[in-house]
Write an enzyme that holds these catalytic residues in place. Structure first.
Site, PDB file in Angstrom:
ATOM      1  N   LYS A  13      -2.320   6.151  10.030  1.00  0.00           N
ATOM      2  CA  LYS A  13      -3.696   6.206   9.428  1.00  0.00           C
ATOM      3  C   LYS A  13      -4.337   5.002   9.822  1.00  0.00           C
ATOM      4  O   LYS A  13      -5.488   4.808  10.136  1.00  0.00           O
ATOM      5  CB  LYS A  13      -3.919   6.952   8.296  1.00  0.00           C
ATOM      6  CG  LYS A  13      -3.172   8.345   7.908  1.00  0.00           C
ATOM      7  CD  LYS A  13      -3.417   8.690   6.587  1.00  0.00           C
ATOM      8  CE  LYS A  13      -2.907   7.869   5.549  1.00  0.00           C
ATOM      9  NZ  LYS A  13      -1.389   7.628   5.401  1.00  0.00           N
ATOM     10  N   ARG A  88      -6.132  11.870  -2.110  1.00  0.00           N
ATOM     11  CA  ARG A  88      -4.799  12.214  -2.037  1.00  0.00           C
ATOM     12  C   ARG A  88      -4.404  13.212  -2.948  1.00  0.00           C
ATOM     13  O   ARG A  88      -3.308  13.797  -2.986  1.00  0.00           O
ATOM     14  CB  ARG A  88      -3.797  10.713  -2.500  1.00  0.00           C
ATOM     15  CG  ARG A  88      -3.455  10.047  -1.354  1.00  0.00           C
ATOM     16  CD  ARG A  88      -2.638   8.836  -1.903  1.00  0.00           C
ATOM     17  NE  ARG A  88      -1.572   8.362  -1.198  1.00  0.00           N
ATOM     18  CZ  ARG A  88      -1.646   7.297  -0.470  1.00  0.00           C
ATOM     19  NH1 ARG A  88      -2.670   6.789  -0.183  1.00  0.00           N
ATOM     20  NH2 ARG A  88      -0.340   6.877   0.230  1.00  0.00           N
ATOM     21  N   ARG A 127      10.183   0.133  11.183  1.00  0.00           N
ATOM     22  CA  ARG A 127       9.184  -0.856  10.642  1.00  0.00           C
ATOM     23  C   ARG A 127       9.717  -1.847   9.884  1.00  0.00           C
ATOM     24  O   ARG A 127       9.483  -2.771   9.924  1.00  0.00           O
ATOM     25  CB  ARG A 127       8.010  -0.262  10.344  1.00  0.00           C
ATOM     26  CG  ARG A 127       6.838  -1.006  10.202  1.00  0.00           C
ATOM     27  CD  ARG A 127       5.489  -0.444   9.701  1.00  0.00           C
ATOM     28  NE  ARG A 127       5.868   0.020   8.263  1.00  0.00           N
ATOM     29  CZ  ARG A 127       5.320   0.960   7.723  1.00  0.00           C
ATOM     30  NH1 ARG A 127       4.679   1.630   8.545  1.00  0.00           N
ATOM     31  NH2 ARG A 127       5.617   1.287   6.577  1.00  0.00           N
TER      32      ARG A 127
HETATM   33  P1  AMP Z   1      -0.801   3.334   1.220  1.00  0.00           P
HETATM   34  O1  AMP Z   1      -0.811   1.973   1.702  1.00  0.00           O
HETATM   35  O2  AMP Z   1      -2.122   4.220   1.446  1.00  0.00           O
HETATM   36  O3  AMP Z   1       0.293   4.101   1.457  1.00  0.00           O
HETATM   37  O4  AMP Z   1      -0.798   3.494  -0.559  1.00  0.00           O
HETATM   38  C1  AMP Z   1       0.268   2.881  -1.274  1.00  0.00           C
HETATM   39  C2  AMP Z   1       0.575   3.105  -2.528  1.00  0.00           C
HETATM   40  O5  AMP Z   1      -0.627   3.099  -3.461  1.00  0.00           O
HETATM   41  C3  AMP Z   1       0.632   4.904  -2.912  1.00  0.00           C
HETATM   42  O6  AMP Z   1       1.936   5.106  -2.578  1.00  0.00           O
HETATM   43  C4  AMP Z   1       0.333   5.268  -4.083  1.00  0.00           C
HETATM   44  O7  AMP Z   1       1.058   4.434  -4.962  1.00  0.00           O
HETATM   45  C5  AMP Z   1      -0.971   3.935  -4.222  1.00  0.00           C
HETATM   46  N1  AMP Z   1      -2.024   4.885  -3.712  1.00  0.00           N
HETATM   47  C6  AMP Z   1      -3.043   4.720  -2.926  1.00  0.00           C
HETATM   48  N2  AMP Z   1      -4.064   5.392  -2.557  1.00  0.00           N
HETATM   49  C7  AMP Z   1      -3.689   6.362  -3.608  1.00  0.00           C
HETATM   50  C8  AMP Z   1      -4.603   7.329  -4.129  1.00  0.00           C
HETATM   51  N3  AMP Z   1      -5.669   7.574  -3.387  1.00  0.00           N
HETATM   52  N4  AMP Z   1      -4.367   8.014  -5.158  1.00  0.00           N
HETATM   53  C9  AMP Z   1      -3.353   7.352  -5.842  1.00  0.00           C
HETATM   54  N5  AMP Z   1      -2.327   6.477  -5.471  1.00  0.00           N
HETATM   55  C10 AMP Z   1      -2.884   5.954  -4.438  1.00  0.00           C
END
Ligand code: AMP
Length: 268
Positions: A13, A88, A127
């Site tokens: 993404k 999410r 990675r």
């Molecule tokens: P990401 O970098 O998008 O993989 O997000 C890393 C972590 O941030 C996720 O595993 C969640 O713990 C938290 N997180 C990011 N975006 C969200 C969201 N929209 N809702 C809830 N937790 C989030």
């Protein structure tokens, strides 16, 4: 153009979002990046999110919705944005619909990147191995247990969003297992109709947004009066260059968000 990128962790993404930023001159809004910035800055939101993120669980909806509400009200998001990692959950998607409706705006499309779990685990493990070999710091959730949790959180809480957006006629799905360039071209084709539509402008931005405007004027959200945790998180995210080492793996060192306002200023 206002887009959502949907897909499990490791689906690419971030990489695709960067390319859409370059192509359409919109900003990339990654809740993961904003939350990591909040954790690094030690804001109240960061303190609340830190352990949850390390475990690979989802941060509560109210926290991320507040961050996004503040962020999409910023001037640089007026021309459009791509949401990476938000929404999410279905309640987050509903909150986003409400936020946009208040501004008379709609999403132009939701791009879903489909990737099998086995391939995701492999990609993420590769990675992690590469980052270790380069001596780069790993994210607190870059470990096998958290990865499994992140994947199961995706299936349980985020995957239902595909049906949510399909019902609204804006879901566009593509194979995220294809080579990066192929995925980029596929997304380009899926977005052609939306790209041809004239960009919808927020309804009377200066007047309608007067309540918020005083807070965001001069990009100082949260800096004048009492700071909320979410505002501080969004501010930290704006101030901090987006790390491209993880998403987009060093393809482009430039900070997408901070690179845009100059162009926007000229056009306005
Ligand atoms: P990401 O970098 O998008 O993989 O997000 C890393 C972590 O941030 C996720 O595993 C969640 O713990 C938290 N997180 C990011 N975006 C969200 C969201 N929209 N809702 C809830 N937790 C989030």
């Amino acid at each position: 153009m206002r887009l959502v990128l949907l897909g499990p962790p490791g689906a690419g993404k971030g990489t695709q979002a960067q390319r859409l930023v370059d192509k359409h001159g919109i900003v990339q809004l990654s809740t993961g990046d904003m939350l990591r910035a909040a954790v690094a800055a030690g804001t109240p939101v960061g303190l609340r999110a830190k352990d949850i993120m390390a475990r690979g669980e989802l941060v509560p909806d109210d926290v991320v919705v507040a961050i996004i509400a503040d962020r999409i009200a910023q001037p640089d998001a007026r021309r459009g944005f791509i949401l990476d990692g938000f929404p999410r959950t279905v309640p987050q998607a509903q909150a986003l619909d409400r936020l946009l409706a208040q501004k008379d705006l709609k999403l132009d499309g939701v791009i879903e990147l489909k990737v099998d779990d086995g391939i995701l685990m492999q990609r993420i493990e590769n990675r992690i191995g590469q980052m270790r070999a380069r001596g780069e710091p790993l994210r607190s959730d870059d470990n096998p247990e958290s990865l499994k949790k992140r994947l199961s959180a995706y299936h349980a809480q985020t995957a239902p969003l595909a049906a949510y957006y399909r019902d609204r006629g804006i879901l566009k799905t593509t194979n995220g297992m294809a080579p990066i360039e192929t995925v980029t071209r596929a997304i380009g084709r899926l977005l052609e109709p939306a790209a041809r539509r004239p960009a919808a402008r927020p309804k009377s931005p200066p007047k309608a947004a007067s309540g918020r405007k005083s807070k965001v004027k001069g990009r100082r959200a949260g800096s004048g009066g009492r700071k909320t945790g979410a505002k501080a998180a969004a501010k930290a995210a704006r101030a901090k260059p987006r790390r491209s080492s993880r998403k987009g793996a060093g393809k482009r060192p430039k900070n997408a968000v901070s690179s845009r306002p100059r162009r926007l200023t000229k056009r306005r």
